[in-house]
Design a protein around this motif. Structure first.
Motif, PDB file in Angstrom:
ATOM      1  N   PRO A  10       0.789  -1.233   0.000  1.00 19.39           N
ATOM      2  CA  PRO A  10       0.000   0.000   0.000  1.00 19.39           C
ATOM      3  C   PRO A  10       0.820   1.282   0.000  1.00 19.39           C
ATOM      4  O   PRO A  10       1.847   1.381   0.672  1.00 19.39           O
ATOM      5  N   LEU A  12       2.667   2.569  -2.087  1.00 19.34           N
ATOM      6  CA  LEU A  12       3.903   2.642  -2.872  1.00 19.34           C
ATOM      7  C   LEU A  12       3.611   3.030  -4.324  1.00 19.34           C
ATOM      8  O   LEU A  12       4.514   3.436  -5.047  1.00 19.34           O
ATOM      9  N   ARG A  18       4.509  10.916  -2.483  1.00 25.32           N
ATOM     10  CA  ARG A  18       4.261  10.613  -1.079  1.00 25.32           C
ATOM     11  C   ARG A  18       5.523  10.920  -0.258  1.00 25.32           C
ATOM     12  O   ARG A  18       6.572  10.309  -0.480  1.00 25.32           O
ATOM     13  N   TYR A  23      10.786   9.226   1.177  1.00 25.53           N
ATOM     14  CA  TYR A  23      10.821   8.118   0.215  1.00 25.53           C
ATOM     15  C   TYR A  23      11.489   8.456  -1.114  1.00 25.53           C
ATOM     16  O   TYR A  23      11.622   7.582  -1.969  1.00 25.53           O
ATOM     17  N   ALA A  79       3.196  -0.780   4.920  1.00 24.38           N
ATOM     18  CA  ALA A  79       2.655  -0.734   6.292  1.00 24.38           C
ATOM     19  C   ALA A  79       2.187  -2.113   6.775  1.00 24.38           C
ATOM     20  O   ALA A  79       2.193  -2.383   7.982  1.00 24.38           O
ATOM     21  N   HIS A  82       4.115  -4.337   9.318  1.00 25.63           N
ATOM     22  CA  HIS A  82       4.051  -4.133  10.771  1.00 25.63           C
ATOM     23  C   HIS A  82       2.789  -4.733  11.393  1.00 25.63           C
ATOM     24  O   HIS A  82       2.667  -4.759  12.609  1.00 25.63           O
ATOM     25  N   HIS A 102      12.629  -2.630   2.336  1.00 27.46           N
ATOM     26  CA  HIS A 102      12.042  -1.352   2.730  1.00 27.46           C
ATOM     27  C   HIS A 102      12.955  -0.265   2.208  1.00 27.46           C
ATOM     28  O   HIS A 102      14.182  -0.362   2.375  1.00 27.46           O
ATOM     29  N   LEU A 103      12.363   0.733   1.592  1.00 34.22           N
ATOM     30  CA  LEU A 103      13.179   1.819   1.032  1.00 34.22           C
ATOM     31  C   LEU A 103      13.905   2.569   2.143  1.00 34.22           C
ATOM     32  O   LEU A 103      15.059   2.961   2.000  1.00 34.22           O
ATOM     33  N   ARG A 109      13.092   5.052  12.379  1.00 27.59           N
ATOM     34  CA  ARG A 109      11.797   5.734  12.317  1.00 27.59           C
ATOM     35  C   ARG A 109      10.957   5.412  13.565  1.00 27.59           C
ATOM     36  O   ARG A 109      11.475   4.921  14.552  1.00 27.59           O
ATOM     37  N   ARG A 113       7.257   1.040  13.583  1.00 28.76           N
ATOM     38  CA  ARG A 113       7.818   0.439  12.351  1.00 28.76           C
ATOM     39  C   ARG A 113       8.940  -0.554  12.654  1.00 28.76           C
ATOM     40  O   ARG A 113       9.511  -1.163  11.744  1.00 28.76           O
TER      41      ARG A 113
HETATM   42  C1  DQA Z   1       8.193   1.141   3.894  1.00 33.56           C
HETATM   43  C2  DQA Z   1       8.264   1.400   5.403  1.00 33.56           C
HETATM   44  C3  DQA Z   1       6.901   1.216   6.056  1.00 33.56           C
HETATM   45  O1  DQA Z   1       6.992   1.488   7.446  1.00 33.56           O
HETATM   46  C4  DQA Z   1       5.896   2.172   5.459  1.00 33.56           C
HETATM   47  O2  DQA Z   1       4.616   1.955   6.004  1.00 33.56           O
HETATM   48  C5  DQA Z   1       5.870   2.125   3.971  1.00 33.56           C
HETATM   49  C6  DQA Z   1       7.119   1.979   3.244  1.00 33.56           C
HETATM   50  C7  DQA Z   1       9.524   1.438   3.191  1.00 33.56           C
HETATM   51  O3  DQA Z   1       9.669   1.024   2.041  1.00 33.56           O
HETATM   52  O4  DQA Z   1      10.406   2.087   3.775  1.00 33.56           O
HETATM   53  O5  DQA Z   1       4.821   2.309   3.362  1.00 33.56           O
HETATM   54  O6  DQA Z   1       7.898  -0.233   3.679  1.00 33.56           O
END
Ligand code: DQA
Length: 145
Positions: A10, A12, A18, A23, A79, A82, A102-103, A109, A113
């Motif tokens: 979600p 992305l 965003r 990001y 998300a 988590h 995860h990017l 953070r 997370r």
């Molecule tokens: C994410 C990190 C998650 O905490 C966040 O909800 C995202 C992106 C990342 O790629 O860093 O949507 O997965």
């Protein structure tokens, strides 16, 4: 040639728009182009797939399980990493390597997370590589990690 599927969860689909300070500036399509340009030609076939829906992600993983056409799965559950025991359980069906990416470095953070439920099903986790996340995740599979 290896066949790898890349699932993005979600929000992305809105990369680039965003929280760009978190990001980055590139859209998901631009990251895809950037990643594919960096890879050696004719070594890997990539299927990129994105959904904002937990149900659709679970059903996609079921399809990967039943069709058995992929050599590896790279997943950024976003998300849902988590929160989703249901995605974790679906991932546990798979016998192919799963790389969770995860990017951002989720450990720098908010504390909510820091728990990555879905990562229990992955052989490798990569967090904090930004737009290079998918490229390096693919390389792990080409290098036999
Ligand atoms: C994410 C990190 C998650 O905490 C966040 O909800 C995202 C992106 C990342 O790629 O860093 O949507 O997965």
């Amino acid at each position: 040639m290896k066949k790898i599927i890349i699932i993005n969860g979600p929000n992305l689909n809105l990369l680039g728009q965003r929280e760009p300070e978190t990001y980055g500036q590139l859209s998901l399509d631009e990251i895809k182009e950037y990643t594919e340009k960096k890879l050696p030609k004719n070594l890997v076939q990539l299927d990129w797939w994105q959904s904002n829906s937990e149900t659709e992600i679970i059903e996609k993983i079921h399809e990967i399980f039943s069709k058995k056409i992929y050599d590896a799965l790279i997943i950024n559950p976003a998300a849902y990493s988590h929160t989703s025991v249901a995605i974790l359980d679906a991932l546990k069906l798979l016998s192919i390597p799963v790389v969770e990416v995860h990017l951002t470095n989720v450990y720098r953070r908010e504390s909510f997370r820091h728990s990555l439920l879905t990562a229990q099903a992955s052989s490798i986790i990569m967090s904090g590589l930004g737009k290079d996340a998918y490229y390096y995740a693919i390389l792990t599979q080409l290098n036999g990690n």
